[in-house]
Design an enzyme around this catalytic site. Structure first.
Site, short mmCIF file in Angstrom:
data_model
loop_
_atom_site.label_atom_id
_atom_site.label_comp_id
_atom_site.label_asym_id
_atom_site.label_seq_id
_atom_site.Cartn_x
_atom_site.Cartn_y
_atom_site.Cartn_z
N ALA A 30 -4.97 -2.40 5.80
CA ALA A 30 -6.31 -1.93 6.15
C ALA A 30 -7.26 -2.11 4.98
CB ALA A 30 -6.28 -0.46 6.57
N TRP B 41 -6.70 11.50 5.21
CA TRP B 41 -6.56 12.00 3.84
C TRP B 41 -5.20 11.61 3.24
CZ3 TRP B 41 -9.09 17.42 2.81
CH2 TRP B 41 -10.38 17.45 3.37
N TYR C 285 -16.55 1.74 7.70
CA TYR C 285 -15.09 1.82 7.75
C TYR C 285 -14.63 2.34 9.11
CZ TYR C 285 -10.44 3.78 6.94
OH TYR C 285 -9.12 4.12 7.06
N GLY D 262 0.81 -1.21 0.00
CA GLY D 262 0.00 0.00 0.00
C GLY D 262 0.84 1.26 0.00
N ASP E 260 -8.94 9.16 11.09
CA ASP E 260 -9.79 10.23 11.58
C ASP E 260 -11.27 9.83 11.58
OD1 ASP E 260 -9.38 10.23 8.70
OD2 ASP E 260 -10.66 12.01 8.64
N ASP F 188 -1.03 -13.76 5.54
CA ASP F 188 -2.46 -13.49 5.74
C ASP F 188 -2.67 -13.16 7.21
OD1 ASP F 188 -5.18 -13.41 5.97
OD2 ASP F 188 -5.54 -15.48 5.30
N ILE F 189 -2.80 -11.88 7.52
CA ILE F 189 -2.90 -11.48 8.92
C ILE F 189 -4.25 -11.79 9.54
CG2 ILE F 189 -1.08 -9.75 8.80
CD1 ILE F 189 -3.19 -7.60 8.49
#
Length: 292
Positions: free
Chosen positions: A61, A151, A126, A11, A103, A37-38
């Site tokens: 995530a 962001w 989420y 990511g 956030d 694979d967590i």
């Protein structure tokens, strides 16, 4: 020498951390879902035991906010269950877990920057699953740093900056919401903060929840205008619109500015303004394109 496990290495944040890891004397193990694979507790346990992991940096995530509304269970597996697996293994092996959160755990109804101790009230799937992940980490009894950010963008992946570069180059007009306010955060800046904490041993005795974004405040509309101007995409007319004019499945916080006083004071971290980092990111993208 520390053995550091990076999850979600493919990511935006994971890639930025891997670039920094290349200059470290410590041993970094970068993994993505194909390699570890967590959501598989046994696989996590095996990796920590065999590689003698001292620090876990969890960048993995489920971040598709819209899709999470349709399949909250899928988001929960990554954002809560996987976080719980990492935390449980960290507790058993006395490893530190650095867990990245969001956030979106707040309701967005404030008018002042959110502090770490402010009440959470996520408004979408989420946010709920990320908050549940935070709670699982705290409940595990492991040593942890939870870093909430917002962001996030970088030179790669799916993010607002890259989308605006494309759309303002393609279109003559573009509507962007002006009543959602926050702080754009360059993944490289967050990665450097995490890297500095690990490399300098600053995490010892400083466990807890922290906020990190770049400095400054803007709306999505303001950000889009800045991106277009910096890229020279002046043919596109960007028009402000309200959230109600751009309906989405997931509710977005109107205000998601985070207070960074704690992380600055505790770790002595210098945080750049979002505009400075945005220009740096754009320059890196130009350089990378020339070298490709």
């Amino acid at each position: 020498m520390l053995n550091v496990l990076i999850t979600g290495a493919g990511g935006q944040l994971g890639q930025a951390l891997c670039r920094l890891a290349a200059i470290s004397p410590n041993n970094y193990l970068a993994t993505d879902a194909a390699e570890l694979d967590i959501t598989d507790r046994e696989a996590v346990e095996k990796t920590l035991a065999e590689r003698k992991i001292d620090v876990i940096i969890n960048c993995a995530a489920y971040t598709d906010v819209e899709r999470a509304e349709e399949d909250e269970a899928a988001a929960d597996r990554i954002n809560r269950e996987a976080a719980a697996n990492l935390a449980a293994a960290a507790a058993r092996h006395d490893a530190l877990l650095i867990h990245v959160s969001t956030d979106y755990v707040f309701d967005g109804k404030s008018c002042t920057p959110y502090r770490e101790e402010d009440p959470t009230a996520p408004q979408n799937a989420y946010g709920r699953t990320k908050r549940a992940g935070e709670e699982a980490v705290v409940a595990s009894g492991c040593r942890y740093l939870i870093l909430r950010t917002a962001w996030l963008y970088s030179e790669t992946g799916k993010n607002f900056l890259r989308t605006m570069l494309r759309l303002t180059a393609e279109r003559e007009t573009l509507n962007v919401v002006c009543d959602q306010v926050g702080t754009p955060t360059y993944a490289g800046d967050l990665a450097l903060a995490i890297f500095s904490i690990v490399e300098n041993g600053l995490h010892t005795g400083n466990e807890g929840i922290y906020h990190f974004t770049d400095e400054g405040v803007c709306s999505w509309y303001d950000l889009a205008v800045e991106i277009a101007a910096a890229a020279g995409n002046d043919r596109c007319r960007i028009r402000p619109c309200r959230t109600e004019d751009y309906p989405t499945k997931a509710a977005r916080p109107a205000w998601s500015v985070l207070d960074k006083s704690k992380i600055r004071k505790r770790f002595g971290i210098e945080i750049p303004h979002w505009r400075e980092s945005m220009l740096y990111c754009l320059q890196r993208m130009k350089t990378n394109a020339k070298e490709a």
